[in-house]
Every structure is written in structure tokens, then in C-alpha cells.
Design a protein around this motif. Sequence first.
Motif, short mmCIF file in Angstrom:
data_model
loop_
_atom_site.label_atom_id
_atom_site.label_comp_id
_atom_site.label_asym_id
_atom_site.label_seq_id
_atom_site.Cartn_x
_atom_site.Cartn_y
_atom_site.Cartn_z
N ALA A 245 -0.43 4.58 -4.12
CA ALA A 245 -0.99 3.97 -2.91
C ALA A 245 -1.07 2.45 -3.05
N GLN A 246 -1.42 1.96 -4.23
CA GLN A 246 -1.48 0.52 -4.46
C GLN A 246 -0.10 -0.12 -4.36
N SER A 249 0.88 -0.21 -0.66
CA SER A 249 0.18 -1.27 0.07
C SER A 249 0.70 -2.65 -0.30
N ASP A 253 2.34 -5.30 2.32
CA ASP A 253 1.83 -6.68 2.43
C ASP A 253 2.93 -7.69 2.18
#
Length: 255
Positions: A245-246, A249, A253
Amino acid sequence: MNIFTHSTPRTLLRRSARQPQGLSPKQKRPKATSSESQISKFQKEGLPPSTTHTRYPWVLWRRLLPPYRLVNAYGKAQEKRPYATQASTVVLIWCCGDLLAQNLGDEDYSPWRTLRHMTIGAIISIPSYVWFMYLGRCFNYASKLRSLVAKVVVNQIAFAPLFSIYFFGMQSLLSGDTLKDALERIKNTLPISFINSCKLWPAVTAFNFTYIRPQFRSVFAGLVAVGWQTYLSWLNQQAANEEAAQKLSATVDFK
């Protein structure tokens, strides 16, 4: 004549001592009591002398014979082929642990995840067996309490952190991650896994070295390890999902 009178009693004593003192045909041997016949039944079944006690009814032990024979067969296999028996047992335990962990989760079943878990268990099986055999031979003092405390403390300080580092690092590397990702996985999972292991394994180790025979210690630890491996597999998957998930993301970004 004096010589013959004094030598005759000695000769009779020597002859009587040489003759075997058996039962005459008219005499009968005493019948075995119920407790003695019950003990002979235990011995025919192959039970150890410690269990041939008259206070335990024969009906109860007849019910317990199948699991006893299974554990006894495992102990004999452990004595003959310790490494092969240990490796096969650990692989089975780790397989059950991952199956339970995937069953508790919401994701679909992944056979590659189970195979990866079993591979990690097969690699660590022999070193862990050698370690616990070494722990059983060493740190034996005059005080049983001191010996037990030493074994528990040494195992928790030396073996538990290294095992967690190996487990989470290998899970990450076999999943295709880089060395940097593996170190990040260890950093995220090692503290909480070590804290939770301190809540469980000291008591298990103390009970194991106090009441369980050496050839059966791996069986007892394996029963507890099924639940522990389920927790480790679940914790590792949680960390993997958070890392994914990191990364997702960060990619969003960046775009």
C-alpha cells in the motif's frame, strides 16, 4: 574316629548347599494376584515400567493406548533418524500454520505462499533441533530452578530474535523483494513479534524442559508452534500488505 565325627557334619552341610532348593512336586506355586496379572498385561502391551502402577485401571489405559503407541512410534523414529523426523515434522507444522493463517484472512488461497512457508521451515528445522538439544545438555546446575531459568533466558535472548529475523527476512526475499525491502520488513515486524514471543514461549520452554522427555519435546513444541506459525504468517502478510500500500501510494503521488 574323631576325624570322621567332625568331618561328617561339614560334608553334609556342603552337600546340602550344593543341592538346588526347588519346590517339591506336592508344593504349588502361589497364584498371581490381580495386581500382578494387571501389571503383566501392561508389560505385554509394551508400556514403560513407570506406567505399570496398580492405581490406574486397565480400562483407562486401553483407551489411551492408540495415542500412546503413536507417540511411542514417533519417539523411536526420532531416535533412529532424528534429522529426517525433525525436518518432516517441522514442514508439516509450518504447512498447517500457513493454511490456518490463510483461512483466517479474507484473501484467496495461495499455494505458492504455503510452499514458501514450508521451504523456510525445512531450512530452519535442523538448526533449531540442534539448538534445543544443545540447550538441554548445557546450563545444568545443582539447582533445578537455576537451570530452568538459565535455559529460558538464553533461549529467549539468543534464539527468538534470530529466528524472527530469519523468518521475516526469508519471507521477503522469497517473495521477490530486494535486500533493502527485506531489512524494512524485519524492522517493521521484529519488535512486535519479539514482545509477543515473550508472552508465550518462556512458559512453553519451562514446561517443556520440566515435564516432557527429550524425545517428545519436539512434539509438544510442535503443537504449540502450529498456533505460533499461524500468527507469524498472519503478521508477515499484514506487513507485506502495508508495504504494498505504501509503494502504491508513493507511485500515485509521484505521478
